[in-house]
Design an enzyme around this catalytic site. Structure first.
Site, PDB file in Angstrom:
ATOM      1  N   TYR A  96       7.956  12.210   6.513  1.00  0.00           N
ATOM      2  CA  TYR A  96       6.676  11.636   6.106  1.00  0.00           C
ATOM      3  C   TYR A  96       5.513  12.515   6.553  1.00  0.00           C
ATOM      4  O   TYR A  96       5.472  12.988   7.699  1.00  0.00           O
ATOM      5  CB  TYR A  96       6.511  10.223   6.664  1.00  0.00           C
ATOM      6  N   PRO A 138       9.648  -2.758  -2.066  1.00  0.00           N
ATOM      7  CA  PRO A 138      10.035  -4.137  -2.382  1.00  0.00           C
ATOM      8  C   PRO A 138       9.199  -4.817  -3.472  1.00  0.00           C
ATOM      9  O   PRO A 138       9.622  -5.842  -4.003  1.00  0.00           O
ATOM     10  CB  PRO A 138       9.859  -4.860  -1.040  1.00  0.00           C
ATOM     11  N   LEU A 139       8.035  -4.263  -3.795  1.00  0.00           N
ATOM     12  CA  LEU A 139       7.237  -4.836  -4.889  1.00  0.00           C
ATOM     13  C   LEU A 139       7.565  -4.170  -6.222  1.00  0.00           C
ATOM     14  O   LEU A 139       7.047  -4.594  -7.264  1.00  0.00           O
ATOM     15  CB  LEU A 139       5.737  -4.700  -4.584  1.00  0.00           C
ATOM     16  N   VAL A 182       5.817  -3.743 -10.375  1.00  0.00           N
ATOM     17  CA  VAL A 182       5.021  -4.850 -10.925  1.00  0.00           C
ATOM     18  C   VAL A 182       3.532  -4.517 -10.985  1.00  0.00           C
ATOM     19  O   VAL A 182       2.858  -4.792 -11.979  1.00  0.00           O
ATOM     20  CB  VAL A 182       5.250  -6.147 -10.119  1.00  0.00           C
ATOM     21  N   PHE A 183       3.007  -3.903  -9.925  1.00  0.00           N
ATOM     22  CA  PHE A 183       1.573  -3.627  -9.873  1.00  0.00           C
ATOM     23  C   PHE A 183       1.237  -2.160 -10.169  1.00  0.00           C
ATOM     24  O   PHE A 183       0.080  -1.778 -10.136  1.00  0.00           O
ATOM     25  CB  PHE A 183       1.025  -4.005  -8.488  1.00  0.00           C
TER      26      PHE A 183
END
Length: 290
Positions: free
Chosen positions: A49, A204-205, A208-209
């Site tokens: 990262y 985990p989303l 969708v957005f």
């Protein structure tokens, strides 16, 4: 079985550094405090990262915060070799030799300013990995108290079994969400339950957005009605959907939005109705279940 007790929702650190939000040390310190205040005590790292810089930035903020080590849990990963000025690599590849795994874990310990890592993962599988070498590295790190639990990321079930034959695998990090539900359908979660492996869900989303597709439009339409029913945000409902699976999946949430962090644990408290859970799955599939 895992020896580590992780929080029901994990804070993902991927976006904290130069790859996205580029938080200052003070901002990271405040974010660590905020997460812990909201019962999110586990922080998910990887050596890569921020082009191998974010672990050290987090470690400085953690040290400055004076927070007791026992109040949080640290996850980190190794194995991916990136092409960056911070590594002498000609192409992106994977490295799973005994020497490298041990070296990488010790580097993460230095950067994170800690004596031990709660969960240490191999981030991706390699066609050239030798299970015996991986096991020797893991057992050495465990015997020296440098790591508590070991796991893998994005492995097939047969690859997990290959490693598990030589050393205990306690966690498996996979992409899982309402829009990416393959681990639920391809046997990954069944295998995890059989062998006492705890899945960690990255992204985990899902999409969708982030994407405007027929799938995401269907889901947003359904979620707008569920928001009114449960009086919770769509993101919280999507985490609750993950948490309802019997494999006891732990979502890794990468948000640094204060309001969202404060609402994450509401997903843990919510018992979503079974028909609503299936409705989300059906809308993601674009068809009713058989």
């Amino acid at each position: 079985m895992s020896k580590t007790l992780l929080s029901p929702v994990i804070s993902g650190i991927r976006n904290w550094g130069v790859w996205d939000k580029n938080l200052t040390s003070k901002e990271m310190e405040s974010m660590i405090q905020l997460c812990i205040e909201n019962k999110i005590t586990t922080f998910d790292h990887s050596d890569i990262y921020g082009d191998y810089t974010t672990e050290a930035e987090f470690g400085k903020a953690f040290k400055d915060s004076k927070i007791s080590r026992e109040k949080l849990q640290l996850i980190t990963k190794c194995g991916i070799q990136m092409v960056t000025e911070n590594r002498n690599n000609k192409i992106r590849h994977y490295e799973h030799s005994k020497e490298y795994i041990i070296w990488s874990a010790e580097e993460s310990l230095k950067k994170l300013k800690t004596d031990y890592i709660d969960v240490f993962l191999l981030q991706r599988p390699s066609p050239l990995m030798l299970a015996e070498e991986i096991a020797e590295a893991v057992e050495k790190l465990k015997s020296e108290g440098k790591i508590i639990d070991f796991g893998v990321g994005n492995f097939s079930n047969s690859q997990v079994e290959l490693i598990r034959q030589k050393t205990e695998v306690s966690y498996h990090s996979v992409q899982f969400s309402a829009t990416n539900f393959e681990p639920m359908a391809d046997g990954t979660f069944d295998y995890a339950q059989i062998h006492g492996i705890r899945p960690l869900a990255w992204n985990p989303l899902g999409t969708v957005f982030r994407e405007d597709t027929k799938q995401t439009r269907r889901l947003k339409k359904l979620l707008s009605t569920l928001v009114e029913k449960y009086h919770l945000g769509s993101d919280t409902l999507l985490l609750a959907w993950i948490l309802k699976h019997p494999a006891k999946v732990i979502p890794v949430a990468g948000t640094v939005n204060v309001a969202r962090i404060q609402s994450l644990m509401k997903a843990v408290e919510l018992e979503m109705d079974k028909e609503d859970w299936f409705a989300i799955w059906a809308e993601s599939r674009g068809e009713d279940l058989l």
